[in-house]
Design a protein around this motif. Structure first.
Motif, mmCIF file in Angstrom:
data_model
loop_
_atom_site.group_PDB
_atom_site.id
_atom_site.type_symbol
_atom_site.label_atom_id
_atom_site.label_comp_id
_atom_site.label_asym_id
_atom_site.label_seq_id
_atom_site.Cartn_x
_atom_site.Cartn_y
_atom_site.Cartn_z
ATOM 1 N N PHE A 286 48.997 28.407 27.758
ATOM 2 C CA PHE A 286 49.238 27.705 29.010
ATOM 3 C C PHE A 286 48.142 26.654 29.221
ATOM 4 N N GLU B 87 51.415 23.621 23.812
ATOM 5 C CA GLU B 87 51.403 24.039 25.215
ATOM 6 C C GLU B 87 52.691 24.797 25.516
ATOM 7 N N GLU C 89 54.225 27.993 28.452
ATOM 8 C CA GLU C 89 54.012 29.036 29.443
ATOM 9 C C GLU C 89 54.304 30.396 28.802
ATOM 10 N N PRO C 90 53.850 31.499 29.428
ATOM 11 C CA PRO C 90 53.885 32.806 28.768
ATOM 12 C C PRO C 90 55.203 33.202 28.131
ATOM 13 N N GLN C 91 56.316 33.055 28.848
ATOM 14 C CA GLN C 91 57.599 33.475 28.265
ATOM 15 C C GLN C 91 57.885 32.724 26.969
ATOM 16 N N SER C 92 57.702 31.420 26.983
ATOM 17 C CA SER C 92 57.962 30.618 25.786
ATOM 18 C C SER C 92 56.985 30.965 24.674
ATOM 19 N N VAL D 237 48.715 34.426 27.078
ATOM 20 C CA VAL D 237 49.571 34.691 28.229
ATOM 21 C C VAL D 237 48.712 35.215 29.373
ATOM 22 N N GLU E 119 54.138 37.029 36.375
ATOM 23 C CA GLU E 119 54.341 35.601 36.152
ATOM 24 C C GLU E 119 54.515 35.353 34.665
ATOM 25 N N GLY E 120 55.541 34.581 34.315
ATOM 26 C CA GLY E 120 55.807 34.330 32.915
ATOM 27 C C GLY E 120 56.499 35.492 32.227
ATOM 28 N N ARG F 139 60.134 29.776 38.955
ATOM 29 C CA ARG F 139 59.636 30.851 38.096
ATOM 30 C C ARG F 139 58.141 31.064 38.277
ATOM 31 N N CYS F 140 57.419 29.992 38.620
ATOM 32 C CA CYS F 140 55.957 30.051 38.618
ATOM 33 C C CYS F 140 55.349 30.388 39.975
ATOM 34 N N ASP G 244 54.006 22.021 39.255
ATOM 35 C CA ASP G 244 53.267 22.873 38.330
ATOM 36 C C ASP G 244 51.994 22.191 37.843
#
Length: 317
Positions: A99, A127, A129-132, A147, A162-163, A218-219, A241
Motif C-alpha cells: 500500500f 502499488e 491495496e491489501p486485497q489486491s 498488508v 480493511e482490505g 471499501r476503505c 483515498d
C-alpha cells in the motif's frame, strides 16, 4: 493428475473471457483450446464451461478451478525463477506489492539496507491495496505482500478488516505472516482551529456534527467503526483515498479525517493538527507464500523490512 497446459488454457479463458481471445493470447488455434478444455473436463469429471450466447462462460466449478490454476501457474513461474537464481542463471528477483504509505516509508529504507548488503538482488515494486496484494501473492505475481488491518485496544480487531486481511489470516493455506509494525491512528483537523468541548468517552464524540473526509466505500470501514464506537454516524462530505488531498481539505477547515502514522510520515501538510486516537492502532504485516525458509533474497528483504519498521517505531512521536 491435472495437466498444467490445460490449466493454463482454463486460466486464459477465465482471464480473457472467451475461447477466441484465450487462443489469441496463448498463440494457439481455437480448436486446440476447445480440445484442451474438453480433455480437462474429462480429467475432472465435471463441466467447467457452458454456452452463453455465441460464446462460453465458466461454471461455478470452472471458476473455482481457474482461480486455483492461476495460483498454481504463478507458483510454478516463481519456482522456475528461484531455481534459475539459485544456479546462477538469473539475478535474485524480489517482487513486492504494498500500500502507498508503506511504499513511501518503510520499503525505501528496507531497500537501501538490502542494496547495501545484497547488491545483486533486484527489487520490483507494485502499488496495491491489501486485497489486491494478497491475490497477487497467491497468483505468484509477487513474493511479498504488505498488508494492514485495524485493531482497537479493548474492543479487539475490526470485524470486517480493511482490505479484507487480518494479520495471520490464511496461514493454514500456505500464507505466512511476519508482523512488522503497530502504529497509531490520528485524528486530523485544521491547525489553529479550536477543538470542540471534550465529551465523555471517545474524543471523536465532539466531532459528531462535523463533516468528515473518508476513503472509498471499501476503505472507510475503519472510520465508520471508530465513529460507531463513539456513538454516531459520520457526515461524510468528501471521498478520497489520497492522503495529501485529505490533509489539504482538513487544513482548509472543510472536514476532519482519520489517518495512520505512516500516511503522515510519507507526507504531512503544514496546515493540519494531529492527535493520536486512544487505543486505535493499525497493524502492518508482510505476507509470503510457502513453507519456511523462503528464497534467500526474500528472507533478506523481510529482515530489512523488520529493521526499517523497528526504526520507524523508535522515531514515532
Amino acid at each position: 493428475m491435472l495437466d498444467v497446459t490445460r490449466l493454463r488454457v482454463l486460466a486464459a479463458v477465465a482471464r480473457h473471457g472467451s475461447v477466441t481471445a484465450a487462443a489469441k493470447a496463448l498463440n494457439y488455434a481455437q480448436p486446440s483450446v476447445s480440445h484442451h478444455l474438453a480433455r480437462l473436463e474429462a480429467e475432472t469429471g465435471t463441466q467447467l464451461v457452458e454456452r452463453a450466447g455465441r460464446g462460453v462462460r465458466l461454471t461455478d466449478a470452472g471458476r473455482l478451478l481457474a482461480g486455483r490454476a492461476v495460483e498454481i501457474l504463478g507458483r510454478l513461474d516463481a519456482a522456475e525463477h528461484e531455481l534459475a537464481a539459485h544456479i546462477g542463471q538469473r539475478e535474485e528477483r524480489i517482487r513486492v506489492a504494498g500500500f502507498p504509505s508503506a511504499l513511501a516509508t518503510v520499503v525505501p529504507a528496507a531497500a537501501g539496507r538490502l542494496r547495501a548488503d545484497h547488491p545483486g538482488a533486484e527489487l520490483l515494486l507494485a502499488e496495491a491495496e491489501p486485497q489486491s496484494a494478497v491475490r497477487m501473492l497467491r497468483a505468484g505475481r509477487v513474493d511479498v505482500a504488505l498488508v494492514f488491518s485495524y485493531v482497537q485496544q479493548g474492543a479487539g480487531p475490526l470485524q470486517v478488516p480493511e482490505g479484507g486481511q487480518r494479520p495471520g489470516e490464511d496461514e493454514e493455506e500456505g500464507v505466512r505472516a511476519r508482523p512488522l509494525l503497530e502504529e497509531p491512528v490520528h485524528l486530523v483537523t485544521q491547525a489553529g482551529a479550536a477543538p470542540p468541548p471534550r465529551a465523555a468517552g471517545s474524543p471523536l464524540a465532539g466531532y459528531a456534527e462535523h463533516r468528515w473526509i473518508a476513503g472509498c466505500e471499501r476503505c472507510r470501514v475503519h472510520l465508520l467503526w471508530q465513529c460507531e464506537l463513539a456513538g454516531f454516524v459520520p457526515q461524510i462530505a468528501f471521498t478520497t483515498d489520497d492522503v495529501l488531498v485529505a490533509q489539504a481539505l482538513a487544513a482548509a477547515g472543510l472536514g476532519v479525517a482519520l489517518l495512520p502514522d505512516l500516511a503522515l510520515r510519507a507526507a504531512r501538510h503544514p496546515g493540519v493538527r494531529t492527535e493520536p486516537l486512544p487505543g486505535a492502532r493499525r497493524q502492518v504485516v508482510a505476507l509470503t507464500y510457502g513453507e519456511p525458509p523462503g528464497p534467500p533474497a526474500v528472507e533478506h528483504l523481510l529482515d530489512a523490512l523488520a529493521d526499517a519498521a523497528a526504526t520507524a517505531r523508535k522515531q514515532a512521536p
